[in-house]
Design an enzyme around this catalytic site. Structure first.
Site, short mmCIF file in Angstrom:
data_model
loop_
_atom_site.label_atom_id
_atom_site.label_comp_id
_atom_site.label_asym_id
_atom_site.label_seq_id
_atom_site.Cartn_x
_atom_site.Cartn_y
_atom_site.Cartn_z
N CYS A 285 0.79 -1.23 -0.17
CA CYS A 285 -0.11 0.03 -0.06
C CYS A 285 0.83 1.24 -0.10
O CYS A 285 0.41 2.37 -0.51
CB CYS A 285 -0.91 -0.12 1.22
SG CYS A 285 0.06 -0.27 2.83
N HIS A 417 -2.34 1.60 7.32
CA HIS A 417 -2.53 1.64 5.85
C HIS A 417 -2.13 2.71 5.23
O HIS A 417 -2.34 3.93 5.86
CB HIS A 417 -4.19 1.18 5.72
CG HIS A 417 -4.42 0.96 4.18
ND1 HIS A 417 -3.51 -0.11 3.38
CD2 HIS A 417 -5.63 1.07 3.33
CE1 HIS A 417 -4.15 -0.10 2.24
NE2 HIS A 417 -5.55 0.42 2.28
N ASN A 447 -8.17 4.13 -2.83
CA ASN A 447 -7.66 3.10 -1.94
C ASN A 447 -6.88 2.55 -3.04
O ASN A 447 -6.77 2.64 -4.25
CB ASN A 447 -8.73 2.29 -1.45
CG ASN A 447 -8.11 1.38 -0.24
OD1 ASN A 447 -6.90 1.32 -0.21
ND2 ASN A 447 -8.82 0.53 0.41
#
Length: 484
Positions: A285, A417, A447
């Site tokens: 991520c 994240h 995302n």
């Protein structure tokens, strides 16, 4: 929650009898118990046949567990054949409706039982999959006892979930190595389905959930696999980082004396956001967040729509840990030291496949000069005048199953994240209690879980008009790359 039936159980029996018995037969025969037994037996055998076909490991069906995405698939035909009979469907629906009614009637008793025992280590606190109200059936202690695809009562109580699980396997190309693994995944799927349904029946929540590709994972498994952001440490000796003391100087260059609307601004509407990507089975991520904000800078400042290589960062960012996690600021540091990044065409993404660093794959690279740390009380201002921001956030399983709306659910217990902040907005929503419209402000987050997740890959997280409300620690780490 009320579950209403459009017909009574005795009506189902009558309708089924009329379907299966010849119209010229005497009406008294319809009441014969043997006819009812035949009808029920046929329904049960159909479902059992479905289960035998799918869940019996043999040489012909072993591909189900190893590769569920066979192109020449007869699964749809079997499902349609089982469900095309109105009698079979009504019978199964009546059983499911009866089971759901039982679940609701026992909900309060189960909650009291949970509170009294205060057992936080139970595998699953919830309602039994069976209908007997016994202590041993109120909780899942032994999954082999509860998940039994050859038990008629289990099949009748869970026919809808079994079909839903089958569609989940097919849609997401899930691969299980054995029937036992499939049973374990089905148990987790049921638990997640229960959570999703309970949430979506809460009219006071501002967002909806759905079962997505993470539905067969526990939160612990999901966290270990996808939430890979490492704890941030200040880079005191970094020669590339413009800290918060430099922020006012940078923002003045782009903002000047201009004011802005704190209610809404969306970089997606101003050609400042590249398409959503998918990190797949790699804890990368941090790479997608940093690369995405660089792509946005080239779109905004240079009017160039480019797709850069996350894989090059995964392979070559030696301050980070590849698919095992990393930091946004370390990604920017290494990006500068590498002399820029190749395009995705030259250095394509291969997820978690082993790959050695190869910085010579391309002749043209796209780099940054430095990067700026954004104060957490200036997020809306920086977003409006500088562009999308790479940020950290504390994700929970509520976040994982987000479908649409303004996220106001539970957060993770730590920053785990990396995502992108690409805009902010406001929506007026009617309060179900007061029946009056209320303004709700939110941040727009890009995302890296693909376009099938959330609102086409994006999530809206609640904030206030000023943007000072930072739910889930949003923006605790916030960086913008600078290319000029």
């Amino acid at each position: 929650m009320d579950y209403n039936m459009d017909y009574a159980p005795h009506e189902v029996i009558s309708q089924q009898g009329e379907r299966f018995v010849d119209k010229y037969v005497d009406r008294k025969i319809l009441k014969n118990k043997k006819s009812l037994l035949v009808i029920i037996s046929l329904s049960v055998l159909s479902v059992v046949g479905f289960v035998l076909f799918y869940f019996t490991p043999n040489s012909r069906k072993s591909d189900l567990f190893k590769n569920s995405s066979v192109e020449n698939n007869n699964d749809d035909y079997i499902i349609n054949s089982l469900l095309k009979s109105p009698n079979g469907k009504k019978f199964i629906v009546s059983k499911i409706d009866e089971a759901l009614s039982f679940y609701d009637s026992k909900k309060n008793d189960i909650n009291k039982y949970n509170e009294g025992n205060n057992n936080n280590n139970a595998d699953f606190k919830g309602l039994s999959l069976f209908k007997e109200n016994t202590p041993s059936n109120n909780f899942i202690h032994n999954k082999d006892y509860f998940i039994n695809f050859f038990d008629n009562k289990f099949l009748m109580n869970n026919a809808e979930h079994i079909n839903q699980f089958y569609m989940f396997i097919k849609t997401n190309n899930k691969q299980y190595n054995s029937p036992n693994e499939m049973k374990e995944r089905f148990q987790v799927f049921l638990q997640n389905a229960h959570k999703v349904n309970m949430h979506n029946n809460n009219k006071n929540s501002l967002y909806k959930k759905e079962l997505n590709r993470f539905a067969d994972l526990t939160y612990h498994e999901f966290k270990n696999k996808y939430l890979s952001l490492r704890s941030s440490k200040p880079l005191k000796n970094s020669k590339y980082l413009l800290d918060q003391m430099n922020y006012e100087e940078v923002i003045k260059k782009y903002k000047g004396n201009e004011n802005f609307d704190h209610a809404a601004y969306d970089w997606r509407l101003h050609s400042g956001v590249t398409p959503v990507k998918d990190q797949k089975n790699c804890g990368s991520c941090w790479a997608f967040s940093s690369i995405g904000s660089v792509e946005s800078q080239y779109a905004i400042r240079k009017n160039k729509l480019i797709t850069l290589s996350e894989q090059e960062l995964v392979d070559c960012s030696f301050k980070n840990y590849g698919c095992n996690g990393g930091l946004i600021n370390n990604a920017f540091e290494d990006m500068i030291e590498l002399g820029g990044i190749c395009t995705d065409d030259d250095y394509p993404y291969v997820s978690d496949a082993p790959n050695l660093c190869n910085i010579d794959r391309c002749t043209e690279k796209y780099g940054i000069k430095n990067y700026l740390s954004v104060p957490d009380n200036k997020l809306k201002e920086a977003l409006r005048f500088l562009g999308p921001i790479s940020i950290s956030v504390a994700v929970s399983d509520d976040f994982a199953f987000y479908k649409e709306g303004i996220f106001d659910g539970e957060c993770g217990d730590q920053l785990n994240h990396a995502v992108m902040l690409v805009g902010f907005g406001m929506k007026e929503i009617v309060n179900p209690l007061t029946k009056k419209g209320e303004k709700h402000y939110y941040y727009i987050i890009k995302n890296s879980w693909g376009q099938q997740w959330g609102e086409r890959g994006f999530i809206n997280i609640e904030t206030d008009e000023s943007g000072l409300m930072r739910k889930c620690g949003l923006g605790t780490d916030a960086f913008i790359p600078l290319i000029e």
